[in-house]
Design a protein around this motif. Structure first.
Motif, PDB file in Angstrom:
ATOM      1  N   TRP A 122       0.700  -1.137  -0.101  1.00  0.00           N
ATOM      2  CA  TRP A 122       0.044   0.165  -0.170  1.00  0.00           C
ATOM      3  C   TRP A 122       0.827   1.392  -0.104  1.00  0.00           C
ATOM      4  CZ3 TRP A 122      -0.257   3.914   3.379  1.00  0.00           C
ATOM      5  CH2 TRP A 122      -1.576   4.902   3.494  1.00  0.00           C
ATOM      6  N   LEU A 123       2.044   1.289   0.645  1.00  0.00           N
ATOM      7  CA  LEU A 123       2.837   2.405   0.782  1.00  0.00           C
ATOM      8  C   LEU A 123       3.556   2.723  -0.407  1.00  0.00           C
ATOM      9  CD1 LEU A 123       3.980   4.525   2.860  1.00  0.00           C
ATOM     10  CD2 LEU A 123       5.861   3.005   3.376  1.00  0.00           C
ATOM     11  N   TRP A 124       4.081   1.645  -1.084  1.00  0.00           N
ATOM     12  CA  TRP A 124       4.481   1.540  -2.417  1.00  0.00           C
ATOM     13  C   TRP A 124       3.705   2.236  -3.423  1.00  0.00           C
ATOM     14  CZ3 TRP A 124       9.160   1.907  -4.539  1.00  0.00           C
ATOM     15  CH2 TRP A 124       9.353   1.857  -6.008  1.00  0.00           C
ATOM     16  N   GLY A 125       2.427   1.857  -3.457  1.00  0.00           N
ATOM     17  CA  GLY A 125       1.479   2.443  -4.300  1.00  0.00           C
ATOM     18  C   GLY A 125       1.221   4.024  -3.930  1.00  0.00           C
ATOM     19  N   VAL A 126       1.182   4.360  -2.649  1.00  0.00           N
ATOM     20  CA  VAL A 126       0.835   5.762  -2.549  1.00  0.00           C
ATOM     21  C   VAL A 126       2.260   6.481  -2.794  1.00  0.00           C
ATOM     22  CG1 VAL A 126       0.749   7.354  -0.483  1.00  0.00           C
ATOM     23  CG2 VAL A 126      -0.540   5.192  -0.496  1.00  0.00           C
ATOM     24  N   LEU A 127       3.324   5.952  -2.769  1.00  0.00           N
ATOM     25  CA  LEU A 127       4.532   6.747  -3.029  1.00  0.00           C
ATOM     26  C   LEU A 127       4.675   6.877  -4.508  1.00  0.00           C
ATOM     27  CD1 LEU A 127       7.404   5.501  -0.524  1.00  0.00           C
ATOM     28  CD2 LEU A 127       5.955   7.743  -0.648  1.00  0.00           C
ATOM     29  N   SER A 128       4.247   5.826  -5.362  1.00  0.00           N
ATOM     30  CA  SER A 128       4.224   5.849  -6.766  1.00  0.00           C
ATOM     31  C   SER A 128       3.256   6.948  -7.352  1.00  0.00           C
ATOM     32  CB  SER A 128       4.262   4.613  -7.397  1.00  0.00           C
ATOM     33  OG  SER A 128       2.880   4.058  -6.971  1.00  0.00           O
ATOM     34  N   TRP A 129       2.051   6.667  -6.703  1.00  0.00           N
ATOM     35  CA  TRP A 129       1.221   7.933  -7.158  1.00  0.00           C
ATOM     36  C   TRP A 129       1.727   9.337  -6.755  1.00  0.00           C
ATOM     37  CZ3 TRP A 129      -1.787  11.482  -4.516  1.00  0.00           C
ATOM     38  CH2 TRP A 129      -2.945  12.085  -5.005  1.00  0.00           C
ATOM     39  N   LEU A 130       2.189   9.579  -5.393  1.00  0.00           N
ATOM     40  CA  LEU A 130       2.893  11.067  -5.133  1.00  0.00           C
ATOM     41  C   LEU A 130       3.902  11.447  -6.134  1.00  0.00           C
ATOM     42  CD1 LEU A 130       3.066  10.945  -1.279  1.00  0.00           C
ATOM     43  CD2 LEU A 130       1.593  12.210  -2.684  1.00  0.00           C
ATOM     44  N   PHE A 131       4.741  10.172  -6.558  1.00  0.00           N
ATOM     45  CA  PHE A 131       5.707  10.515  -7.421  1.00  0.00           C
ATOM     46  C   PHE A 131       5.107  11.077  -8.767  1.00  0.00           C
ATOM     47  CE2 PHE A 131       8.930   9.178 -10.786  1.00  0.00           C
ATOM     48  CZ  PHE A 131      10.008  10.090 -10.272  1.00  0.00           C
ATOM     49  N   SER A 132       4.118  10.209  -9.104  1.00  0.00           N
ATOM     50  CA  SER A 132       3.696  10.442 -10.736  1.00  0.00           C
ATOM     51  C   SER A 132       3.138  12.067 -10.571  1.00  0.00           C
ATOM     52  CB  SER A 132       2.822   9.473 -11.008  1.00  0.00           C
ATOM     53  OG  SER A 132       1.455   9.261 -10.308  1.00  0.00           O
ATOM     54  N   MET A 133       2.337  12.264  -9.382  1.00  0.00           N
ATOM     55  CA  MET A 133       1.456  13.516  -9.351  1.00  0.00           C
ATOM     56  C   MET A 133       2.803  14.655  -9.468  1.00  0.00           C
ATOM     57  SD  MET A 133      -1.347  13.398  -9.349  1.00  0.00           S
ATOM     58  CE  MET A 133      -1.392  11.888 -10.512  1.00  0.00           C
ATOM     59  N   ALA A 134       3.847  14.568  -8.744  1.00  0.00           N
ATOM     60  CA  ALA A 134       4.766  15.336  -8.474  1.00  0.00           C
ATOM     61  C   ALA A 134       5.459  15.753 -10.139  1.00  0.00           C
ATOM     62  CB  ALA A 134       5.983  14.880  -7.782  1.00  0.00           C
ATOM     63  N   VAL A 135       5.813  14.541 -10.958  1.00  0.00           N
ATOM     64  CA  VAL A 135       5.983  14.678 -12.335  1.00  0.00           C
ATOM     65  C   VAL A 135       5.122  15.461 -13.055  1.00  0.00           C
ATOM     66  CG1 VAL A 135       6.785  13.333 -14.391  1.00  0.00           C
ATOM     67  CG2 VAL A 135       7.694  12.507 -11.976  1.00  0.00           C
ATOM     68  N   LEU A 136       3.972  15.179 -12.961  1.00  0.00           N
ATOM     69  CA  LEU A 136       2.811  15.777 -13.581  1.00  0.00           C
ATOM     70  C   LEU A 136       2.874  17.246 -13.335  1.00  0.00           C
ATOM     71  CD1 LEU A 136       0.108  15.510 -15.609  1.00  0.00           C
ATOM     72  CD2 LEU A 136      -0.988  15.072 -13.521  1.00  0.00           C
ATOM     73  N   PHE A 137       2.973  17.535 -11.970  1.00  0.00           N
ATOM     74  CA  PHE A 137       2.985  19.082 -11.649  1.00  0.00           C
ATOM     75  C   PHE A 137       4.248  19.917 -12.202  1.00  0.00           C
ATOM     76  CE2 PHE A 137       4.808  22.163  -8.775  1.00  0.00           C
ATOM     77  CZ  PHE A 137       4.006  23.114  -8.714  1.00  0.00           C
ATOM     78  N   LEU A 138       5.365  19.285 -12.312  1.00  0.00           N
ATOM     79  CA  LEU A 138       6.547  19.816 -13.055  1.00  0.00           C
ATOM     80  C   LEU A 138       6.256  19.841 -14.447  1.00  0.00           C
ATOM     81  CD1 LEU A 138       9.525  18.069 -11.130  1.00  0.00           C
ATOM     82  CD2 LEU A 138       8.885  20.220 -10.882  1.00  0.00           C
TER      83      LEU A 138
END
Length: 86
Positions: A10-26
């Motif tokens: 679950w933590l890996w899923g949340v972290l990957s989702w946060l990382f993808s949102m950060a990339v999208l934001f950038l």
């Protein structure tokens, strides 16, 4: 042990989702910055463009004055020839 594994998944899923949102934001942020920079450049003329426009205007004014002077000389010449012929 299974609960700990589920927590890590679950933590890996949340972290990957946060990382993808950060990339999208950038990506969106950089696109907006580039668009604003381009828009600003198209609205504010560069000093070189201003100088070129002033030079073109000055040259056009000088050419128009030279053309008027040449037309006036030609008109005076024609008048002088007409008075000489009469």
């Amino acid at each position: 042990m299974g609960e700990l594994r589920d927590l890590f998944v679950w933590l890996w899923g949340v972290l990957s989702w946060l990382f993808s949102m950060a990339v999208l934001f950038l990506v969106i942020y950089v696109a907006i910055r580039l668009a604003l920079t381009h828009d600003r450049r198209s609205q504010v003329p560069r000093p070189r463009d201003v100088a070129d426009a002033e030079l073109r205007e000055r040259v056009a004014t000088e050419r128009a004055a030279q053309k008027r002077a040449a037309e006036e000389r030609a008109a005076r010449r024609r008048e002088a020839e007409e008075t000489d012929d009469v």
